[in-house]
Design an enzyme around this catalytic site. Structure first.
Site, short mmCIF file in Angstrom:
data_model
loop_
_atom_site.label_atom_id
_atom_site.label_comp_id
_atom_site.label_asym_id
_atom_site.label_seq_id
_atom_site.Cartn_x
_atom_site.Cartn_y
_atom_site.Cartn_z
N SER A 1 0.80 -1.23 0.00
CA SER A 1 0.00 0.00 0.00
C SER A 1 0.83 1.28 0.00
O SER A 1 0.31 2.35 -0.31
CB SER A 1 -0.97 0.02 1.19
OG SER A 1 -0.27 0.26 2.40
N LYS B 1 0.68 4.47 6.86
CA LYS B 1 0.05 5.30 5.83
C LYS B 1 0.55 6.74 5.99
O LYS B 1 1.07 7.13 7.02
CB LYS B 1 -1.48 5.31 5.95
CG LYS B 1 -2.16 3.97 5.81
CD LYS B 1 -2.18 3.49 4.39
CE LYS B 1 -2.94 2.20 4.23
NZ LYS B 1 -2.20 1.01 4.59
#
Length: 146
Positions: free
Chosen positions: A67, A104
């Site tokens: 990701s 993230k």
């Protein structure tokens, strides 16, 4: 020593050993034309001393997944995470979200928080009051295998 393992991250506590470190050549390595090293000086370099500013609040974690590939964080990369740093917009953070750790990019705007992956195949996550959410630490460095 493994401290915690989740689906996306495996955490390690740094172990600092005084007087140990890898050999370090201070003259620099040319990435262009080869240069003659007049004085080849070799010392020892501890990556802990170089990459870790706050020893008591720093951990390592291994990335699992894709990701964050757009930010240069690839599967099996080793992250250096400092828990004493303040979270800020655009920083890469390790977060605890609804029972799982994830890494993230933080997006903060007008009191709202989003976790933005750096891969278009993954959705942006808006944090709401319904989420169990903690910003666990800020990524300061990444160590890669080549």
């Amino acid at each position: 020593m493994i401290v915690h393992k989740s689906q996306y991250l495996t955490f390690y506590a740094p172990e600092h050993i005084d007087g140990h470190g890898a050999h370090f050549v201070e003259t620099g390595i040319s990435a262009g034309f080869p240069s003659v090293a007049d004085e080849f000086v070799e010392n020892r370099l501890s990556l802990d001393d170089t990459l870790v500013k706050n020893k008591e609040t720093t951990f390592y974690a291994k990335v699992s997944g894709q990701s964050m590939v757009g930010a240069g964080l690839d599967d099996n990369d080793l992250l250096v995470i400092d828990r004493s740093l303040q979270p800020e917009n655009n920083k890469i953070a390790v977060c605890f979200l609804d029972g799982e750790f994830t890494v993230k990019r933080l997006r903060v705007d007008r009191g709202e928080v989003w976790l933005q992956p750096e891969n278009p195949n993954y959705p942006i996550i808006k944090i709401t009051d319904d989420n169990d959410f903690v910003i666990w630490g800020i990524v300061t460095n990444v160590i890669k295998k080549v």
